[in-house]
Design an enzyme around this catalytic site. Structure first.
Site, PDB file in Angstrom:
ATOM      1  N   THR A 182       0.739  -1.227   0.000  1.00  0.00           N
ATOM      2  CA  THR A 182       0.000   0.000   0.000  1.00  0.00           C
ATOM      3  C   THR A 182       0.780   1.294   0.000  1.00  0.00           C
ATOM      4  OG1 THR A 182      -1.451   1.301   1.354  1.00  0.00           O
ATOM      5  CG2 THR A 182      -0.196  -0.371   2.484  1.00  0.00           C
ATOM      6  N   GLU A 262     -10.137   5.084  -3.934  1.00  0.00           N
ATOM      7  CA  GLU A 262     -10.945   5.039  -5.153  1.00  0.00           C
ATOM      8  C   GLU A 262     -12.306   4.424  -4.944  1.00  0.00           C
ATOM      9  OE1 GLU A 262      -8.854   3.157  -8.281  1.00  0.00           O
ATOM     10  OE2 GLU A 262      -7.153   4.508  -8.091  1.00  0.00           O
ATOM     11  N   ASN A 384     -11.084  -4.785  -5.526  1.00  0.00           N
ATOM     12  CA  ASN A 384     -10.263  -5.760  -4.822  1.00  0.00           C
ATOM     13  C   ASN A 384     -10.584  -7.200  -5.183  1.00  0.00           C
ATOM     14  OD1 ASN A 384      -8.423  -4.219  -3.046  1.00  0.00           O
ATOM     15  ND2 ASN A 384     -10.370  -3.274  -2.506  1.00  0.00           N
TER      16      ASN A 384
END
Lengths: 389, 389
Positions: A182, A262, A384
């Site tokens: 990340t 997002e 995801n």
């Protein structure tokens, strides 16, 4: 407004073919000194990517001159070969810059479990070295090169009262979609400071900024926050002034991570007050920030305080002493829960702003703490579930 | 095949208007004895619904004769008035059945923070009492009356070697969408047992069944599992035989909860082996089961083992000692991760079956443990963002 805002730094961001899109994917940040002070904070995940293993030992002496970063691959769970790749990258950059490999830190971000295409990466490192510049444009290109699913690059800078400058860049598609690889952050300063002061400033800043952003409780294998000090301003800066400057830049970058989640439709600020300790307040705030039912309700513009109270109730009493019958909850300013029961009408709450403020009063003490998170949305699930396919 | 499978029990399920749909929403289960043995396990959330507070003290003496259950409202976070409502419900049912209020347990499920419509509930209790029967149909109607977003009612029964019977019913829209007022279970047996034996059997069974279903880490304010023993078979049953019977019925009901997770498209079985202790294995399994990035990947039919390994790495070493470099992961039988690195090609994994098996070998010891969960889907987000609106 980026890592080149501070004097004594050059940067570059180039496209090396690691991303299939052809976008910039290799960044290089170099300190031209005179100092080579460095500090870094890494993920506490026990599964640590190869670049984290490399950089941790390389920065242990409080010194570094350069950071080479790539997107398009995390180099995590890649075994001894992956570590050799990070080592080789550092050596390659060091040779080109006439440094020791121990003075080059390495950061990677992208999919786990895939080896990096070393030929492309090393060619990209060479191209980045050739493109190094101390301009604002070069700093922005470096910030662009570390983006993954980020929609905007993230940079910040501040000038301290003494005249020294702190700048920085970060990547992270919000913390809601961290993709497990990340958050990479490089902060630079031209202040004259020693390694111990830099380390203390960085640890203090991350503890109250990056560590308080928690969107889905999934800790990365690659998280890295680096501070480099060139001393190029010639201005000696005290511990408190440096700490405040690094904290300000870190806070700006951390807030930018939340804002660019997002999948998210709300940035959620959970503030817990009247706790017996800051740790207790943070434990309750974190539990609420991680509760999928709370996050899904916020996506639905539903000020569902019952879920907030229930999440608070999941924190063990030994961690956060409070009486559930004294809990009070405000959502966007409306006290929907009072004395652990029904308060104002929940229909009074306006959930349409992107920023949602959840305030929980534990009625137990004088300490407080806050966590930033995002809501749980269809876009989060979509992004995801499709990442590696 | 329900609570009436065991001799000495009558049940009913009626529509009292608590649900806007007009579906059954009040259930009553009554033991006609000769025994009035009872045991119960409740949520460990510190925020406990009024019916949990009532039932906890009522069952403390190991005795109960009846359980009144309602859907359409959780009676949680409703303050002293809410507790008075649960108390009044127990008294009302006790008067009608000529029992003490202390012998009547109360369960509620539905939205938090809303008072129950007591007139409707008490009228429903009267109607349920009038409809009490020991038939299979009556047992099924009781199971239907406790459904919320469940798509099917959940019942189970088994006959012990001695001839005694254990039956049961459960509600819970899977554990993926617990709505915070998730799991109500009533198990009945006609075995002749004492309260201590019943309590031990129930605690042992829940620890290895209901406690190992964890879909979104959100702990309910209302979870209740009750065991009533009527002794009506006249068959004396030893501790081990009762434990096995209660465990079998509990396992069937727990698996039914996972299978009916409305938002889910996969039932996920996380099995951790070669751990230093069962607790260590369960801690790793639970962390994986709670990781949104793992769950979203499974929704996308993506055997993203990097996310599984990263979740395992979030467990502190003090809780689960293991060497990340020795981790092995199988997804649906394919060893996608070996020695903490890349194993078989992930494209070999068939993710299309509803049941997904994740096996993690810690390479640290001889203990194992498992958790059942579901994937994170658009339907989960949809259902939980629209619940109270």
């Amino acid at each position: 407004m980026s890592v080149t805002a501070a004097r004594g730094f050059r940067a570059a961001g180039v496209a090396a073919g690691l991303k299939s899109t052809g976008a910039r994917d290799v960044a290089l940040v170099v300190s031209d000194g005179p100092l080579d002070v460095a500090a870094a904070v890494f993920t506490s995940n026990r599964v640590q990517a190869a670049p984290v293993q490399w950089s941790r030992q390389a920065v242990a002496d409080g010194r570094a001159r350069a950071v080479i970063l790539n997107s398009g691959g995390a180099n995590a769970c890649t075994g001894p070969e992956g570590f050799a790749d990070s080592h080789r990258t550092a050596e390659h950059v060091a040779d080109a810059l006439e440094l020791s490999a121990q003075d080059v830190l390495v950061c990677s971000t992208g999919l786990i479990g895939v080896r990096l295409p070393m030929d492309s990466l090393l060619a990209g490192a060479d191209a980045a070295r050739a493109a190094l510049a101390d301009t604002e444009a070069a700093g922005l290109e470096a910030a662009q090169a570390i983006m993954t699913t980020d929609t905007v690059h993230k940079t910040a800078a501040t000038t301290l009262p003494s005249g020294a400058v702190v700048g920085g860049m970060a990547k992270g598609a919000g913390m809601l979609a961290p993709q497990l690889a990340t958050m990479l952050v490089v902060i630079t300063t031209d202040a004259v400071v020693d390694a111990a002061t830099a380390d203390a400033a960085l640890r203090g800043a991350t503890a109250t900024t990056f560590d308080r952003v928690d969107s889905d409780a999934c800790m990365s294998t690659n998280d890295t926050v680096i501070l480099l000090a060139s001393g190029a301003s010639g201005i000696e800066v005290g511990p408190e002034e440096l700490a405040e400057g690094v904290r300000e830049v870190s806070a700006t970058l951390a807030r930018a991570l939340v804002a660019d989640a997002e999948g998210a439709s709300h940035d959620v600020h959970v503030v817990v007050t009247s706790a017996t300790s800051e740790d207790a307040a943070l434990a309750v705030a974190r539990e609420i920030a991680r509760a999928n039912l709370v996050k899904a309700a916020i996506f639905g513009n539903d000020p569902n305080w019952g879920r907030i109270v229930a999440a608070a109730g999941c924190v063990p009493e030994a961690v956060a002493p409070f009486d559930p019958a004294r809990l009070a909850v405000r959502v966007n300013g409306v006290q929907v829960c009072r004395d652990g029961g029904v308060g104002e009408d929940r229909s009074l709450v306006d959930m349409t702003p992107r920023e949602t403020l959840i305030e929980v009063d534990l009625g137990a003490g004088d300490a407080s703490g806050d966590i930033w998170t995002n809501d749980l949305t269809h876009d989060y699930v979509e992004e995801n579930s499709a990442y590696s396919s």
